[in-house]
Design a protein around this motif. Structure first.
Motif, mmCIF file in Angstrom:
data_model
loop_
_atom_site.group_PDB
_atom_site.id
_atom_site.type_symbol
_atom_site.label_atom_id
_atom_site.label_comp_id
_atom_site.label_asym_id
_atom_site.label_seq_id
_atom_site.Cartn_x
_atom_site.Cartn_y
_atom_site.Cartn_z
ATOM 1 N N THR A 180 0.828 -1.202 0.000
ATOM 2 C CA THR A 180 0.000 0.000 0.000
ATOM 3 C C THR A 180 0.865 1.256 0.000
ATOM 4 O OG1 THR A 180 -1.731 -1.171 1.212
ATOM 5 C CG2 THR A 180 -1.845 1.216 1.228
ATOM 6 N N ALA A 181 1.929 1.260 0.780
ATOM 7 C CA ALA A 181 2.820 2.420 0.846
ATOM 8 C C ALA A 181 3.527 2.652 -0.485
ATOM 9 C CB ALA A 181 3.844 2.224 1.962
ATOM 10 N N VAL A 182 3.983 1.589 -1.133
ATOM 11 C CA VAL A 182 4.662 1.717 -2.425
ATOM 12 C C VAL A 182 3.702 2.276 -3.472
ATOM 13 C CG1 VAL A 182 5.695 0.416 -4.335
ATOM 14 C CG2 VAL A 182 6.391 -0.051 -1.988
ATOM 15 N N ILE A 183 2.499 1.735 -3.522
ATOM 16 C CA ILE A 183 1.499 2.207 -4.490
ATOM 17 C C ILE A 183 1.167 3.676 -4.224
ATOM 18 C CG2 ILE A 183 -0.898 1.980 -5.246
ATOM 19 C CD1 ILE A 183 -0.576 -1.068 -4.781
ATOM 20 N N THR A 184 0.943 4.034 -2.976
ATOM 21 C CA THR A 184 0.602 5.413 -2.617
ATOM 22 C C THR A 184 1.714 6.375 -2.998
ATOM 23 O OG1 THR A 184 -0.744 4.623 -0.783
ATOM 24 C CG2 THR A 184 -0.081 6.920 -0.719
#
Length: 95
Positions: free
Chosen positions: A33-37
């Motif tokens: 989720t952090a990478v995508i965000t």
């Protein structure tokens, strides 16, 4: 239509697929989720193989109507997150 999975249910299913514990699955989900965000907020795109592509698209300024009053208002340009679904996922749903 089925109810969407909650984060707890998703973590549990992910832990089962990974043959790991829920703590590791939660860490993996949070990292993803952090990478995508981070990538999408910078204007980039992320492709999840077999799932789809998540990207940011700019919308131009435009005139919109207030439904309560009927008044025309100018809406400034903004950005919106979009997702294109992969053909493999579409095909699996229609089989």
């Amino acid at each position: 239509m089925a109810k969407p999975l909650t984060k707890t249910q998703l973590v549990s299913a992910l832990a089962d697929k990974m043959e790991s514990d829920k703590k590791s699955a939660t860490a993996a989900l949070d990292a993803l989720t952090a990478v995508i965000t981070d990538e999408v907020s910078k204007g980039g795109a992320v492709t999840l193989p077999g799932v789809g592509k998540i990207y940011c698209r700019e919308r131009p300024s435009r005139m919109v109507r207030n439904p309560a009053t009927g008044e025309q208002i100018k809406k400034d340009a903004d950005k919106v997150v979009k997702m294109t679904i992969a053909k493999a996922l579409k095909d699996s749903v229609n089989d």
